[in-house]
Design an enzyme around this catalytic site. Structure first.
Site, PDB file in Angstrom:
ATOM      1  N   GLY A   1       3.055  -1.040   4.247  1.00  0.00           N
ATOM      2  CA  GLY A   1       3.131   0.379   3.927  1.00  0.00           C
ATOM      3  C   GLY A   1       4.566   0.785   3.644  1.00  0.00           C
ATOM      4  N   GLY A   2       5.241   1.304   4.644  1.00  0.00           N
ATOM      5  CA  GLY A   2       6.585   1.869   4.495  1.00  0.00           C
ATOM      6  C   GLY A   2       7.561   0.976   3.730  1.00  0.00           C
TER       7      GLY A   2
ATOM      8  N   GLU B   1      -5.029  -4.889  10.615  1.00  0.00           N
ATOM      9  CA  GLU B   1      -3.980  -3.889  10.801  1.00  0.00           C
ATOM     10  C   GLU B   1      -4.229  -3.134  12.108  1.00  0.00           C
ATOM     11  OE1 GLU B   1      -2.094  -2.642   6.814  1.00  0.00           O
ATOM     12  OE2 GLU B   1      -3.837  -1.393   7.095  1.00  0.00           O
TER      13      GLU B   1
ATOM     14  N   SER C   1       3.813  -2.240  10.274  1.00  0.00           N
ATOM     15  CA  SER C   1       5.266  -2.301  10.457  1.00  0.00           C
ATOM     16  C   SER C   1       5.871  -3.662  10.093  1.00  0.00           C
ATOM     17  CB  SER C   1       5.649  -1.913  11.892  1.00  0.00           C
ATOM     18  OG  SER C   1       5.272  -0.567  12.149  1.00  0.00           O
TER      19      SER C   1
ATOM     20  N   ASN D   1       0.873  -1.178   0.000  1.00  0.00           N
ATOM     21  CA  ASN D   1       0.000   0.000   0.000  1.00  0.00           C
ATOM     22  C   ASN D   1       0.907   1.224   0.000  1.00  0.00           C
ATOM     23  OD1 ASN D   1      -1.746   2.083   0.529  1.00  0.00           O
ATOM     24  ND2 ASN D   1      -2.305   1.416   2.595  1.00  0.00           N
ATOM     25  N   TRP D   2       1.014   1.842  -1.164  1.00  0.00           N
ATOM     26  CA  TRP D   2       1.973   2.957  -1.310  1.00  0.00           C
ATOM     27  C   TRP D   2       1.469   4.254  -0.676  1.00  0.00           C
ATOM     28  CZ3 TRP D   2       3.894   2.618  -7.138  1.00  0.00           C
ATOM     29  CH2 TRP D   2       4.515   1.375  -7.333  1.00  0.00           C
ATOM     30  N   LYS D   3       0.223   4.267  -0.263  1.00  0.00           N
ATOM     31  CA  LYS D   3      -0.373   5.474   0.335  1.00  0.00           C
ATOM     32  C   LYS D   3      -0.161   6.682  -0.597  1.00  0.00           C
ATOM     33  CE  LYS D   3      -0.009   3.271   4.775  1.00  0.00           C
ATOM     34  NZ  LYS D   3       0.087   3.329   6.213  1.00  0.00           N
TER      35      LYS D   3
ATOM     36  N   HIS E   1      -9.331   1.216   5.052  1.00  0.00           N
ATOM     37  CA  HIS E   1      -8.055   1.372   5.758  1.00  0.00           C
ATOM     38  C   HIS E   1      -8.264   2.295   6.965  1.00  0.00           C
ATOM     39  CE1 HIS E   1      -3.927   2.524   6.606  1.00  0.00           C
ATOM     40  NE2 HIS E   1      -3.572   1.432   5.967  1.00  0.00           N
TER      41      HIS E   1
ATOM     42  N   GLU F   1      -6.635   4.679   8.034  1.00  0.00           N
ATOM     43  CA  GLU F   1      -6.434   6.105   7.729  1.00  0.00           C
ATOM     44  C   GLU F   1      -7.682   6.692   7.074  1.00  0.00           C
ATOM     45  OE1 GLU F   1      -2.751   5.568   5.596  1.00  0.00           O
ATOM     46  OE2 GLU F   1      -1.813   4.963   7.482  1.00  0.00           O
TER      47      GLU F   1
ATOM     48  N   GLY G   1       2.917   2.238  10.757  1.00  0.00           N
ATOM     49  CA  GLY G   1       3.888   3.328  10.609  1.00  0.00           C
ATOM     50  C   GLY G   1       4.616   3.684  11.895  1.00  0.00           C
TER      51      GLY G   1
HETATM   52  P1  13P Z   1       3.327   0.324   7.647  1.00  0.00           P
HETATM   53  O1  13P Z   1       3.795  -0.963   7.012  1.00  0.00           O
HETATM   54  O2  13P Z   1       4.077   1.524   7.198  1.00  0.00           O
HETATM   55  O3  13P Z   1       3.223   0.181   9.143  1.00  0.00           O
HETATM   56  O4  13P Z   1       1.822   0.556   7.113  1.00  0.00           O
HETATM   57  C1  13P Z   1       0.917  -0.467   7.203  1.00  0.00           C
HETATM   58  C2  13P Z   1      -0.289  -0.091   6.441  1.00  0.00           C
HETATM   59  O5  13P Z   1      -1.009   0.828   6.806  1.00  0.00           O
HETATM   60  C3  13P Z   1      -0.574  -0.838   5.202  1.00  0.00           C
HETATM   61  O6  13P Z   1      -1.873  -0.606   4.761  1.00  0.00           O
END
Ligand code: 13P
Length: 253
Positions: free
Chosen positions: A236-237, A169, A215, A11-13, A97, A99, A175
């Site tokens: 994510g990251g 999640e 993470s 997930n590149w956000k 998600h 967020e 993050g």
């Molecule tokens: P991180 O891997 O950066 O913690 O993010 C997880 C995420 O929100 C994937 O959707």
């Protein structure tokens, strides 16, 4: 015994302009082509979807979006519809998600509508759920996740479930560098599968893939993936650089 094929999705956000997106996908494609034991998906921002779609066409790398509206078209300024995502070549869409829930006011009800809209276009949802730190510490974690699962999947026929992916999640792990322990994650995944068995039936529940997200990195992926109810990762990251993402699809090597 079930044979759930693990699914690892990036997930590149809100990262990567088109040139960066192309570099990232070209950087991971050779490893994806060689990989035979998990499905790999990237979810770029809307603006880079077409660029990435052109590159992944005909390869094993799947394309996903990070959100969508529930209508096919209409006066919804700033929104993108499932029909548009299908047209561009998306296979998956991340829905609900944390967020989106916390920063954009998404509710279980709107998430449920989005899921139904995706099925209409044979798009596959990745339905996210997870508790906040406060909810975990006040021991409401199961209640919260159960509400999200039952609400998100309300009135969904069981035949749609084999193509539905759930992503657990925990919000406190996103993050933050603070991953759920393999035991904490397994415990919640088993709980989610129990709810799914209650909502649908055991064999349906046993076939649904449940990803862990929060993470995930090269240092913790193997232990997480070794858990019986963890069927992949939503990353994510660590999905933003080939060197960090590739080890996550090689968790069995
Ligand atoms: P991180 O891997 O950066 O913690 O993010 C997880 C995420 O929100 C994937 O959707």
């Amino acid at each position: 015994m079930t044979s759930r094929i693990p699914i690892v999705a990036g997930n590149w956000k809100m990262y990567k302009i088109r040139s960066e997106a192309a570099d990232l996908v070209n950087g991971i494609l050779p490893a994806v082509s060689k990989n035979n034991y998990c499905e790999v998906v990237v979810c770029p921002p809307f603006t880079a979807l077409q660029t990435v779609a052109n590159i992944v066409k005909g390869t094993k790398l799947g394309l996903g979006a990070q959100n969508c509206h529930f209508e096919d078209s209409g006066a919804f300024t700033g929104e993108v519809s499932p029909l548009m995502l299908k047209d561009i070549g998306c296979k998956y869409v991340i829905i609900g998600h944390s967020e989106r829930r916390t920063k954009f006011g998404e509710t279980d009800e709107s998430i449920n509508k989005k899921l139904k809209a995706l099925y209409k276009h044979q798009l596959l949802p990745i339905l996210c759920c997870g508790e906040t730190l406060e909810e975990r510490e006040s021991k409401r974690l199961y209640e919260v996740v159960e509400r999200q699962i039952r609400g998100g999947l309300a009135d969904i026929p069981s035949e749609k479930m084999p193509t539905t992916v759930i992503a657990y999640e925990p919000v406190w792990a996103i993050g933050t560098g603070r991953t759920a322990t393999p035991e904490q994650a397994q415990d919640m995944h088993a709980f989610i599968r129990k709810i799914l068995a209650d909502m649908f039936d055991k064999s349906t529940a046993d076939n649904i893939r449940i990803q862990y997200g929060g993470s995930v990195n090269a240092g913790n992926v193997k232990q997480l993936m070794a858990q019986p109810d963890i069927d992949g990762a939503l990353v994510g990251g660590a999905s933003l650089e080939p060197e960090k993402f590739i080890p996550l699809i090689q968790f069995k090597d």
